[in-house]
Design an enzyme around this catalytic site. Structure first.
Site, PDB file in Angstrom:
ATOM      1  CB  THR A 161      10.335  28.170  25.568  1.00  0.00           C
ATOM      2  OG1 THR A 161      10.691  28.303  24.189  1.00  0.00           O
ATOM      3  CG2 THR A 161       9.867  26.756  25.846  1.00  0.00           C
ATOM      4  CE  LYS A 191       9.586  32.543  24.628  1.00  0.00           C
ATOM      5  NZ  LYS A 191      10.666  32.934  23.710  1.00  0.00           N
ATOM      6  CD  GLU A 231       7.935  50.518  31.768  1.00  0.00           C
ATOM      7  OE1 GLU A 231       7.356  51.290  30.988  1.00  0.00           O
ATOM      8  OE2 GLU A 231       7.422  50.156  32.861  1.00  0.00           O
ATOM      9  CG  ASN A 244      12.385  35.198  27.825  1.00  0.00           C
ATOM     10  OD1 ASN A 244      12.477  36.222  28.486  1.00  0.00           O
ATOM     11  ND2 ASN A 244      13.424  34.657  27.194  1.00  0.00           N
ATOM     12  N   GLY A 296       6.802  37.058  12.145  1.00  0.00           N
ATOM     13  CA  GLY A 296       6.432  36.383  13.385  1.00  0.00           C
ATOM     14  C   GLY A 296       6.383  37.365  14.536  1.00  0.00           C
ATOM     15  N   GLY A 353       5.282  35.727  21.029  1.00  0.00           N
ATOM     16  CA  GLY A 353       6.048  36.163  22.189  1.00  0.00           C
ATOM     17  C   GLY A 353       7.473  36.548  21.867  1.00  0.00           C
ATOM     18  N   GLY A 374      19.475  30.650  15.760  1.00  0.00           N
ATOM     19  CA  GLY A 374      19.047  31.123  17.067  1.00  0.00           C
ATOM     20  C   GLY A 374      19.867  30.655  18.244  1.00  0.00           C
TER      21      GLY A 374
END
Length: 281
Positions: A72, A76, A88, A97, A137, A140, A245
């Protein structure tokens, strides 16, 4: 269904590494799911500074009962260079992650943040396909989400990051794949879907990632942060549909479980929510 002690000499470990780490839900959710299925596994958090990540991974490679590793913020992108191979999508996104450990002991890096985020939108009746989308943002998690949103068929995707070179580079990479992506300002006016994939809002008093007054009522506003942020509160107050989230992680679980060799068990988002509710009482 067999049950195991909370921990014994045969317990295997799923780690999660970040900086900070105290806010993550993964240890309670994963450990609850393992217990539900009678699996002798624990999910444990590791608070590791960025400068210490290579040494930490080198040490973890020597732990023979390590089942895998969740990665996290902010590790990442750096993890791309610390695994043996990439899926891939992780190669394209340049972020990791989740690290699966293959039968020969090598580490495979994957990125499933974007999969979880888009699936959570769809399950919340907010399919991004055909929507003009602003994403703030491009670290990662933001990079993974940008890739998944483009793949999901948004009509237009504008990327913004405080590091403008980073968002511009990502836009170029996604445009080269044939998707309608460009870098731009963090102005939410005219967008049907506004996504915050930055850490802004994780702490009280953080500045808003966008000017909430310029969000159109009725838009969808989504945040990668797992609690209701000030952005989501202000968006809800003007009639926007808001999505935090929490579900993003839940919708990654099945893909991660497959890396752990646990695909035959139920690691659905619905089961994860029931487990989390039970753990929290």
């Amino acid at each position: 269904m067999s049950r195991h002690p909370v921990v014994d000499g045969a317990t295997r470990i799923l780690g999660i590494v970040g900086d900070p780490i105290a806010q993550v839900r993964a240890p309670e959710v994963w450990t609850g799911l393992f217990h539900l299925h009678g699996l002798n596994l624990l999910c444990l958090p590791y608070h590791v500074a960025p400068t210490d990540l290579p040494a930490f991974f080198a040490g973890m490679r020597r732990i023979r009962n390590l089942a895998g590793m969740i990665v996290t913020i902010p590790h990442k992108p750096a993890s791309v260079d610390l695994v043996d191979a990439l899926t891939e999508r992780a190669r394209i996104v340049r972020s990791v992650n989740f690290i699966g450990i293959r039968t020969d002991g090598s580490w495979l890096g994957d990125i499933v943040d974007g999969i979880g985020f888009v699936e959570n939108l769809k399950m919340s009746d907010a399919d991004p396909a055909g929507r003009r989308t602003l994403l703030v943002g491009t670290g990662g998690v933001g990079t993974a989400i940008a890739f998944a949103l483009a793949e999901a068929g948004v009509s237009d995707l504008v990327l913004h990051d405080r590091d403008t070179a980073r968002s511009a580079s990502l836009a170029e990479r996604l445009t080269a794949l044939g998707w309608p992506v460009r870098a731009g300002a963090p102005d939410p006016d005219g967008f049907e879907l506004v996504v915050n994939a930055s850490p802004a809002g994780m702490k009280d008093g953080d500045p808003l990632p966008v000017d909430a007054a310029r969000i159109a009522p009725g838009s969808i506003v989504a945040d990668v942060i797992v609690h209701e942020t000030e952005l989501l509160r202000r968006a809800a107050a003007i009639g926007c549909r808001t999505i935090d989230g929490t579900g993003m992680m839940d919708h990654q679980l099945a893909t991660m479980a497959a890396h752990l060799g646990l695909g035959a068990h139920d690691f659905s988002a619905a089961t994860a929510r029931r487990v989390a509710a039970a753990v929290r009482g």
